[in-house]
Design a protein around this motif. Structure first.
Motif, PDB file in Angstrom:
ATOM      1  N   LEU A 166     -30.813 -67.081   6.556  1.00 54.85           N
ATOM      2  CA  LEU A 166     -30.806 -67.180   5.104  1.00 54.85           C
ATOM      3  C   LEU A 166     -29.443 -66.798   4.560  1.00 54.85           C
ATOM      4  O   LEU A 166     -28.683 -66.046   5.184  1.00 54.85           O
ATOM      5  CB  LEU A 166     -31.877 -66.281   4.488  1.00 54.85           C
ATOM      6  N   SER A 167     -29.157 -67.333   3.379  1.00 55.08           N
ATOM      7  CA  SER A 167     -27.914 -67.045   2.690  1.00 55.08           C
ATOM      8  C   SER A 167     -28.192 -66.128   1.515  1.00 55.08           C
ATOM      9  O   SER A 167     -29.073 -66.416   0.696  1.00 55.08           O
ATOM     10  CB  SER A 167     -27.262 -68.339   2.186  1.00 55.08           C
ATOM     11  N   VAL A 168     -27.476 -65.032   1.437  1.00 55.02           N
ATOM     12  CA  VAL A 168     -27.550 -64.138   0.284  1.00 55.02           C
ATOM     13  C   VAL A 168     -26.355 -64.486  -0.600  1.00 55.02           C
ATOM     14  O   VAL A 168     -25.242 -64.000  -0.403  1.00 55.02           O
ATOM     15  CB  VAL A 168     -27.525 -62.657   0.710  1.00 55.02           C
ATOM     16  N   ASP A 169     -26.618 -65.374  -1.543  1.00 54.57           N
ATOM     17  CA  ASP A 169     -25.519 -65.852  -2.387  1.00 54.57           C
ATOM     18  C   ASP A 169     -25.905 -65.997  -3.854  1.00 54.57           C
ATOM     19  O   ASP A 169     -25.100 -66.440  -4.673  1.00 54.57           O
ATOM     20  CB  ASP A 169     -24.984 -67.187  -1.868  1.00 54.57           C
ATOM     21  N   GLY A 170     -27.164 -65.647  -4.184  1.00 52.72           N
ATOM     22  CA  GLY A 170     -27.591 -65.751  -5.572  1.00 52.72           C
ATOM     23  C   GLY A 170     -27.913 -67.152  -6.028  1.00 52.72           C
ATOM     24  O   GLY A 170     -28.228 -67.363  -7.199  1.00 52.72           O
ATOM     25  N   GLY A 171     -27.870 -68.126  -5.103  1.00 51.71           N
ATOM     26  CA  GLY A 171     -28.121 -69.499  -5.531  1.00 51.71           C
ATOM     27  C   GLY A 171     -28.940 -70.326  -4.575  1.00 51.71           C
ATOM     28  O   GLY A 171     -29.445 -71.384  -4.937  1.00 51.71           O
ATOM     29  N   THR A 172     -29.082 -69.874  -3.317  1.00 51.68           N
ATOM     30  CA  THR A 172     -29.793 -70.649  -2.307  1.00 51.68           C
ATOM     31  C   THR A 172     -31.158 -70.037  -2.028  1.00 51.68           C
ATOM     32  O   THR A 172     -31.260 -68.863  -1.682  1.00 51.68           O
ATOM     33  CB  THR A 172     -28.989 -70.703  -0.994  1.00 51.68           C
ATOM     34  N   ALA A 173     -32.205 -70.827  -2.186  1.00 49.66           N
ATOM     35  CA  ALA A 173     -33.561 -70.339  -1.935  1.00 49.66           C
ATOM     36  C   ALA A 173     -33.807 -70.210  -0.445  1.00 49.66           C
ATOM     37  O   ALA A 173     -33.323 -71.020   0.359  1.00 49.66           O
ATOM     38  CB  ALA A 173     -34.589 -71.280  -2.550  1.00 49.66           C
ATOM     39  N   ALA A 174     -34.518 -69.161  -0.066  1.00 47.37           N
ATOM     40  CA  ALA A 174     -34.907 -68.999   1.327  1.00 47.37           C
ATOM     41  C   ALA A 174     -35.976 -70.028   1.681  1.00 47.37           C
ATOM     42  O   ALA A 174     -36.638 -70.584   0.808  1.00 47.37           O
ATOM     43  CB  ALA A 174     -35.431 -67.585   1.562  1.00 47.37           C
ATOM     44  N   GLY A 175     -36.157 -70.286   2.976  1.00 50.78           N
ATOM     45  CA  GLY A 175     -37.143 -71.278   3.402  1.00 50.78           C
ATOM     46  C   GLY A 175     -38.553 -70.887   3.000  1.00 50.78           C
ATOM     47  O   GLY A 175     -38.927 -69.724   3.087  1.00 50.78           O
ATOM     48  N   LEU A 176     -39.340 -71.860   2.568  1.00 50.02           N
ATOM     49  CA  LEU A 176     -40.700 -71.614   2.115  1.00 50.02           C
ATOM     50  C   LEU A 176     -41.666 -72.564   2.812  1.00 50.02           C
ATOM     51  O   LEU A 176     -41.297 -73.673   3.185  1.00 50.02           O
ATOM     52  CB  LEU A 176     -40.812 -71.832   0.594  1.00 50.02           C
ATOM     53  N   PRO A 177     -42.917 -72.162   2.991  1.00 51.68           N
ATOM     54  CA  PRO A 177     -43.896 -73.084   3.581  1.00 51.68           C
ATOM     55  C   PRO A 177     -44.237 -74.200   2.607  1.00 51.68           C
ATOM     56  O   PRO A 177     -44.229 -74.002   1.402  1.00 51.68           O
ATOM     57  CB  PRO A 177     -45.105 -72.181   3.834  1.00 51.68           C
ATOM     58  N   GLY A 178     -44.534 -75.352   3.126  1.00 54.68           N
ATOM     59  CA  GLY A 178     -44.908 -76.453   2.266  1.00 54.68           C
ATOM     60  C   GLY A 178     -46.364 -76.823   2.389  1.00 54.68           C
ATOM     61  O   GLY A 178     -46.787 -77.825   1.827  1.00 54.68           O
ATOM     62  N   ARG A 179     -47.127 -76.030   3.121  1.00 55.52           N
ATOM     63  CA  ARG A 179     -48.531 -76.376   3.323  1.00 55.52           C
ATOM     64  C   ARG A 179     -49.324 -75.131   3.729  1.00 55.52           C
ATOM     65  O   ARG A 179     -48.750 -74.130   4.161  1.00 55.52           O
ATOM     66  CB  ARG A 179     -48.665 -77.448   4.401  1.00 55.52           C
ATOM     67  N   TRP A 180     -50.638 -75.241   3.582  1.00 52.57           N
ATOM     68  CA  TRP A 180     -51.520 -74.166   4.038  1.00 52.57           C
ATOM     69  C   TRP A 180     -51.701 -74.320   5.547  1.00 52.57           C
ATOM     70  O   TRP A 180     -52.673 -74.896   6.023  1.00 52.57           O
ATOM     71  CB  TRP A 180     -52.865 -74.252   3.344  1.00 52.57           C
ATOM     72  N   ASP A 181     -50.761 -73.788   6.331  1.00 48.05           N
ATOM     73  CA  ASP A 181     -50.908 -73.805   7.778  1.00 48.05           C
ATOM     74  C   ASP A 181     -51.310 -72.407   8.253  1.00 48.05           C
ATOM     75  O   ASP A 181     -51.554 -71.504   7.457  1.00 48.05           O
ATOM     76  CB  ASP A 181     -49.629 -74.292   8.464  1.00 48.05           C
ATOM     77  N   ARG A 182     -51.395 -72.218   9.561  1.00 46.07           N
ATOM     78  CA  ARG A 182     -51.848 -70.935  10.096  1.00 46.07           C
ATOM     79  C   ARG A 182     -50.887 -69.808   9.720  1.00 46.07           C
ATOM     80  O   ARG A 182     -51.309 -68.681   9.422  1.00 46.07           O
ATOM     81  CB  ARG A 182     -51.989 -71.026  11.621  1.00 46.07           C
TER      82      ARG A 182
END
Length: 584
Positions: free
Chosen positions: A110-126
């Motif tokens: 992840l980038s700590v830069d105040g502008g880039t979102a961290a990765g997020l899930p796109g579905r209800w997986d396990r």
């Protein structure tokens, strides 16, 4: 089916310079960070979760290549979670890795830069289901010795040390949302709140309340996908959750065990399937949610802790025992027991909701199983006893755990009755209308908010259960560690212990004039008959705690229920004496 267009609104951060790309996470494992957009110099929370294997360690590589010293908090199992916080992260790229006994479980750049979102899930997986479970556990993970009784959900949701997703969007969004779910709403509220922050759809159905011979039946699922289109403002969440809470009710969780058109489905009674976030449907209408498992140890009984909401929107934590988790096999109009949220399964560009047949063979968290419907109450509680305390119960520890659970229940009732008194202090001339028949247990308005028929029935059951513990040792000796004594010897010893504890323990309530009154637990047991008609908020607080006319305790009473209400309560007394809700 729901279109998935726009669901992947969390852009993953890029690869950390000088390192090979992160390996794919093990199924069911993930690493999340909060806030969604990490900001240099602002606290950064990290939560690693694994559904299938314990997390041994978590490492964080800083932009300068050094490994940060960490003091993680460990919880659960399954799912297992490990949480850390970086107080003032520097600008740049970070790598976070979670490892188990057999190697890497999950990795996140992840980038700590105040502008880039961290990765997020796109579905209800396990992995998302495990994250939801770990988030619920963290919300309510108060010290075990602490009695948890909150006026609403707000103190939990607005506590950054508990709510991993607090201010997740960095927009102060948590200050502008309702936080007033009642009993049936609580599981839906927590599910919808989590989905809002993470960007996932939620589903809910309108259901009937059932009858004496038929369980509740539900209509088609309503799927809310507004959260999956991008970070949604507080107003969008408020609109969705108001629709949900206006639709669901106690019947939503009591649907038939084999019905597939439901929001919840029954799961096997096995520890690996009963995750925090699993719902318990009381056959008479109450709903609880598992919050934490506490393993049995040499000096402490195991515990299964749950949270529930009341009609006045208060939230409390309770431990599993017969006095709080009611189970009945003679209530044909309900499907009681432990149930999981029916998953929303992503399929190419759509979401579908699987039926029981599909879930029997494969599910994200637990397979479908109707086994609870085949158990007698005695078998159900014995099976749960073996799950919570697989090494058997020390009789004294069993008594103390039951004693503490009963005291928690009484303290919760003290707060509930006081809420009614507060209402009458603001409305001194008010008379709350009392519904007729079985509707005393299910209605709306001030009666629902301040009467306590369901809670009082559970309290009467709890008192009866505690009275029966010495006999349980004789009836089910295999559940106890008797230390070389006979069941009858242990029974006699427990009866002596019980007599001492009931005499010494007490609660304190405020009488009508505001003065405190101390009530021993022995007196509470002696007042079981009075508690059968003590749920009406129109009666003074002294009556609601069973005080007798002509006593000093009763002398401050200044309010009574109307004569017609008192007469009907006498007609309904048998329901409480027999501890069985009437048919609708």
């Amino acid at each position: 089916m729901l279109s998935l267009a726009g669901m992947f609104w969390g852009a993953a951060a890029g690869q950390v310079s000088g390192l090979p790309p992160c390996e794919s996470a093990v199924s069911g494992a993930s690493i999340r960070v909060s806030p969604r957009v990490p900001v240099p110099g602002e606290p950064l929370k990290i939560l690693a979760v694994s559904a299938d294997a314990p997390i041994r360690n978590l490492s964080v590589r800083a932009p300068d290549g050094t490994s940060l010293p960490l003091e993680p908090e460990r919880r659960g199992g399954p799912p297992w979670s490990l949480a850390v916080e970086i107080g003032r992260p520097a600008r740049g790229g970070y790598r976070v890795e979670a490892r188990g006994a057999e190697g890497a479980l999950a990795c996140l750049d992840l980038s700590v830069d105040g502008g880039t979102a961290a990765g997020l899930p796109g579905r209800w997986d396990r992995a998302a289901e495990a994250f939801f479970s770990a988030w619920v556990e963290t919300l309510f993970d108060y010290p075990l010795e602490e009695s948890v009784n909150l006026p609403s959900l707000k103190p939990v949701l607005t506590d950054p040390s508990r709510n991993f997703l607090y201010d997740y969007f960095g927009a102060g969004e948590d200050r502008r949302i309702p936080s007033d779910p009642d009993c049936a709403d609580l599981p839906y509220y927590l599910r919808a709140y989590f989905a809002w922050k993470i960007g996932l759809p939620v589903a809910y159905r309108g259901c009937s309340r059932g009858s004496a011979s038929q369980p509740p039946r539900c209509g088609a699922a309503n799927v809310a996908d507004a959260f999956a289109r991008g970070p949604a403002p507080a107003g969008v969440f408020t609109g969705v959750i108001r629709k949900v809470m206006d639709t669901v009710h106690s019947g939503s969780a009591r649907t038939g065990l084999r019905d597939s058109a439901t929001d919840f489905y029954p799961v096997p009674l096995k520890r690996e399937y009963l995750w925090p976030g699993t719902v318990y449907a009381d056959p008479y209408g109450h709903v609880l949610m598992i919050a934490k498992w506490v393993p049995q140890s040499m000096d402490r009984n195991g515990m299964l802790l749950a949270v529930d909401a009341q009609p006045d929107n208060s939230i409390s934590r309770k431990r599993f025992w017969e006095g709080t988790f009611l189970f009945a096999d003679d209530v044909r109009g309900a499907g009681p027991g432990f149930k999981a949220f029916r998953p929303l399964v992503s399929a190419s560009a759509a979401v579908r909701i699987p039926g029981n047949g599909e879930l029997a063979g494969s599910a994200l968290t637990a397979p479908f199983s109707a086994e609870q419907g085949e158990l007698t109450p005695e078998d159900f509680y014995a099976e749960m006893g073996r799950l919570i305390n697989p090494q058997g119960l020390d009789p004294q520890q069993a008594y103390e755990a039951m004693f503490e659970a009963l005291m928690e229940q009484l303290e919760t009732r003290v707060a509930s009755v006081e809420n009614g008194e507060a209402y009458f202090r603001k409305n001194p001339r008010a008379v709350i209308a009392m519904p007729s028949g079985s509707a005393v247990f299910e209605t709306i308005g001030p009666w629902e908010d301040y009467s306590t028929p369901s809670r009082d029935m559970r309290l009467i059951i709890a008192l009866n259960v505690m009275s029966q513990l010495p006999d349980q040792v004789v009836r089910y000796p295999e559940l106890f560690v008797l230390h070389g004594q006979s069941p009858s010897e242990v029974k006699a010893w427990l009866e002596r212990l019980d007599s001492e504890r009931l005499r010494d323990a007490h609660i304190v309530y405020r009488r009508s004039d505001g003065s405190p009154w101390r009530l021993s637990l022995a007196e509470v047991f002696a007042r079981r008959k009075a508690l059968e008609v003590a749920y009406n908020p129109n009666d003074c607080v002294e009556v609601r705690w069973g005080a007798e006319r002509g006593t000093e305790e009763y002398s401050t009473c200044s309010r009574h229920a109307p004569a017609d209400q008192a007469a009907r309560m006498e007609q309904y007394r048998a329901w409480f004496r027999e501890a069985k809700r009437p048919p609708r």
